[in-house]
Design an enzyme around this catalytic site. Structure first.
Site, short mmCIF file in Angstrom:
data_model
loop_
_atom_site.label_atom_id
_atom_site.label_comp_id
_atom_site.label_asym_id
_atom_site.label_seq_id
_atom_site.Cartn_x
_atom_site.Cartn_y
_atom_site.Cartn_z
N CYS A 151 -8.19 17.06 -1.52
CA CYS A 151 -9.23 16.95 -0.48
C CYS A 151 -10.13 18.17 -0.56
O CYS A 151 -9.94 19.16 0.14
CB CYS A 151 -8.61 16.80 0.90
SG CYS A 151 -7.07 17.67 1.19
N GLN A 379 -2.90 -0.63 1.87
CA GLN A 379 -3.95 0.30 2.25
C GLN A 379 -3.35 1.63 2.66
O GLN A 379 -2.46 1.69 3.50
CB GLN A 379 -4.79 -0.28 3.39
CG GLN A 379 -5.79 -1.33 2.96
CD GLN A 379 -6.98 -0.74 2.22
OE1 GLN A 379 -7.18 0.47 2.17
NE2 GLN A 379 -7.78 -1.61 1.60
N GLU A 431 -5.09 -12.37 -8.21
CA GLU A 431 -4.75 -10.98 -8.49
C GLU A 431 -4.07 -10.90 -9.85
O GLU A 431 -3.30 -11.78 -10.23
CB GLU A 431 -3.81 -10.44 -7.39
CG GLU A 431 -3.18 -9.11 -7.66
CD GLU A 431 -4.20 -7.99 -7.81
OE1 GLU A 431 -4.03 -7.18 -8.75
OE2 GLU A 431 -5.15 -7.93 -7.01
N ASP A 479 -12.86 -7.83 -3.65
CA ASP A 479 -12.44 -6.45 -3.42
C ASP A 479 -11.98 -5.83 -4.74
O ASP A 479 -10.79 -5.54 -4.93
CB ASP A 479 -11.31 -6.43 -2.38
CG ASP A 479 -10.91 -5.02 -1.95
OD1 ASP A 479 -11.60 -4.06 -2.35
OD2 ASP A 479 -9.89 -4.88 -1.25
N CYS A 506 -14.71 0.21 -3.28
CA CYS A 506 -14.25 1.59 -3.19
C CYS A 506 -15.08 2.50 -4.09
O CYS A 506 -14.75 3.67 -4.25
CB CYS A 506 -12.77 1.69 -3.56
SG CYS A 506 -12.38 1.11 -5.23
#
Length: 557
Positions: A151, A379, A431, A479, A506
């Site tokens: 981060c 998630q 998927e 997605d 994303c």
């Protein structure tokens, strides 16, 4: 030209056309980070150098100074003007127009940097010393923030992080997606970013690595030790697959997870236990990874933890002291052992053993219960996933009379499709990962959902017969992972002409590219777009990181 920004302003800018870098991004089926494109491509110039400042001759006419080329190892004074993809600072050498990229540089910051690599007309530098900080500077609460790559933006105020991420999405949609900012309706399409109410302790999954020699920054090299005291358990130092920064506490994971990490750190180096860290270079050693997953007790709502030791072989007797210590923590309800004997760095094992408690933990999302195994995809930020999925439901706009068919592409373990199934006629999910499809079926069964079908298949390799085993959908959810959608799938969607597409992304760069294809087509391939972009909603799923999620709604023109 590189968009110039006052040094005091936080602007996340990309250098806007000519079209060479746009063409590279649009023609790629994988992600092309803008921060990795050359400065000549970014600046849009045809020359192979960037021009420095212009001066005046004695007669008043302009003369151009010689191009500026810093050498590798040279120290230069820099000003960070904006942020690029992945949070890299776009900077200029003070007094010149030469562009450099620098990790951990923030807009408005003036600093000294050492040139580490030169690529034609731009260079990469490492920051040595800050001369004057950016105006949104805050003190990072994490002791590892200066070295850990997890981060990077902790020393940037959260409000400034949000402005930067929102600006990044808007710039990409406008310039890569070719949605003109002169369009008066665009301001209603591009929505303000949705912040995350919880900026720390939000991750429900963390993976730590074991290593034989802890990585230390230069200023701490004199503290290096030998033997077990030098062993590391933590996160990989940025850019190194074989170097581990020892971490005793991570502010992104739950407090019970930090209790487990502390318990393991307290004892695993004891020579009497005979535990050895895996060496990524020599491929010797036993302990590879420590994965911690946080779930929720469905009945009480209290936190539950799964601890997963990833080892190079199955030796439960070696793990027993760790199991006994960790299992004494009340929140720990599952201890697993994934055995990965390959030389790769993955945490997914060829075999899996239960050492204590249950094989799965649970989590509740949008009123549904999901069972999470050691290697299940889920998630990572449960709290913000509630917000994300609510936005998706609103975009879907299902009538609720059970008349509509939903096609869920890149469905993972079925979380999005299953939350929509209650109001749909049927959900069809695709998927590529077989285990994810197995989990999707289990999740449907747990929640008593019978109107959902999940199919394993690679959406990057669809054939002419794709779509023959499901009816025309009223709504398509897509997605994809970071590379975005393959051109084969985009062609399929344009031929399918479903009334509504919800694109969940994303990676805003490849998202903008795919929106361009769906709405404007691809002229060089004689492909016509047939959708209108109705809304783009950025969502901050991961505070203090450069990652951004977007929910985009398209309707058939």
């Amino acid at each position: 030209m590189l968009a110039t920004t006052p040094a005091h302003a936080l602007r996340l800018r990309y250098v806007i056309p000519t079209r060479s870098w746009l063409h590279k991004l649009r023609c790629s089926s994988s992600a092309v980070p803008l921060a990795h494109l050359s400065a000549s491509e970014l600046s849009g110039g045809n020359n192979n150098t960037l021009k420095t400042n212009e001066e005046n001759n004695s007669d008043g006419s302009e003369k151009k100074t010689a191009p500026y080329y810093p050498k590798r190892g040279q120290t230069v004074e820099l000003v960070c003007e904006s942020l690029g993809f992945k949070g890299k600072g776009i900077c200029k050498v003070d007094g010149t127009g030469f562009v450099v990229m620098c990790d951990r540089a923030l807009p408005g910051e003036r600093f000294l940097g050492r040139v580490t690599r030169r690529k034609g007309s731009y260079a990469e530098v490492t920051k040595i010393k800050t001369l004057s900080p950016h105006r949104d500077l805050v003190e990072a609460p994490c002791e590892y923030a200066s070295y850990c790559g997890g981060c990077k933006a902790q020393n940037l105020s959260y409000e400034a992080q949000l402005r930067a991420k929102e600006e990044q999405v808007h710039e990409l949609i406008t310039h890569v997606g070719r949605f003109s900012d002169n369009n008066p309706g665009l301001e209603t399409v591009l929505k303000p970013i949705v912040p995350c109410d919880i900026q720390f302790n939000y991750r429900n999954k963390m993976e730590f690595s074991f290593g034989p020699q802890r990585w230390l920054p230069v200023e701490m090299l004199d503290e290096r030790e030998d033997g077990p005291k030098s062993f590391a358990l933590g996160l990989h130092a940025p850019g190194f697959f074989d170097k581990v920064l020892n971490v005793d506490k991570c502010l992104l994971q739950s407090e019970p997870a930090n209790m487990v990490l502390a318990a393991v750190q307290d004892c695993w180096r004891d020579p009497q236990l005979g535990l050895s860290p895996y060496n990524a270079r020599s491929h010797a050693g036993f302990l590879k990874h420590l994965m911690l997953r946080t779930g929720r007790n469905v009945e009480t709502g209290s936190q539950e933890l799964m601890v997963n030791f990833v080892t190079s072989s199955y030796k439960p007797e070696l793990l027993k002291p760790l199991v006994d210590k960790v299992s004494s923590i009340p929140e720990v309800v599952s201890i697993m052992n994934n055995v990965n004997s390959s030389v790769g760095n993955t945490s997914v094992g060829e075999q899996e053993y239960t050492l204590y408690g249950k094989e799965t933990i649970a989590e509740v999302l949008r009123g549904l219960t999901f069972q999470i195994s050691a290697n299940s995809f889920f998630q990572t930020n449960t709290h913000q996933a509630e917000v994300l999925y609510k936005l998706i439901e609103e975009c879907a706009g299902l009538k609720g009379d059970g008349s509509e068919v939903v096609l869920d592409l890149f469905c993972g373990t079925g979380t999005i499709g299953l939350t929509l199934a209650r109001r749909a006629k049927h959900v069809y999910g695709y998927e590529v990962v077989p285990q994810a499809i197995t989990d999707a079926h289990k999740n449907a069964q747990i929640n008593g959902i019978e109107n959902a079908t999940f199919i394993q298949g690679d959406l990057n390799k669809i054939g002419e017969d794709f779509g023959s085993n499901f009816p025309k959908p009223d709504i398509v959810i897509s997605d994809p992972n970071r590379p975005g959608m393959h051109m084969k799938l985009i062609k399929f969607l344009l031929n399918l002409k479903s009334p509504r597409i919800i694109y969940v992304s994303c990676n805003p760069a490849t998202c903008a590219r795919d929106l361009d294809y769906l709405c404007h087509g691809v002229e060089e391939k004689n492909i016509k777009g047939c959708y209108k972009l109705m809304s783009v909603q950025p969502v901050d799923m991961f505070p203090h990181t450069p990652h951004i999620e977007c929910v985009c709604l398209l309707e058939l023109s």
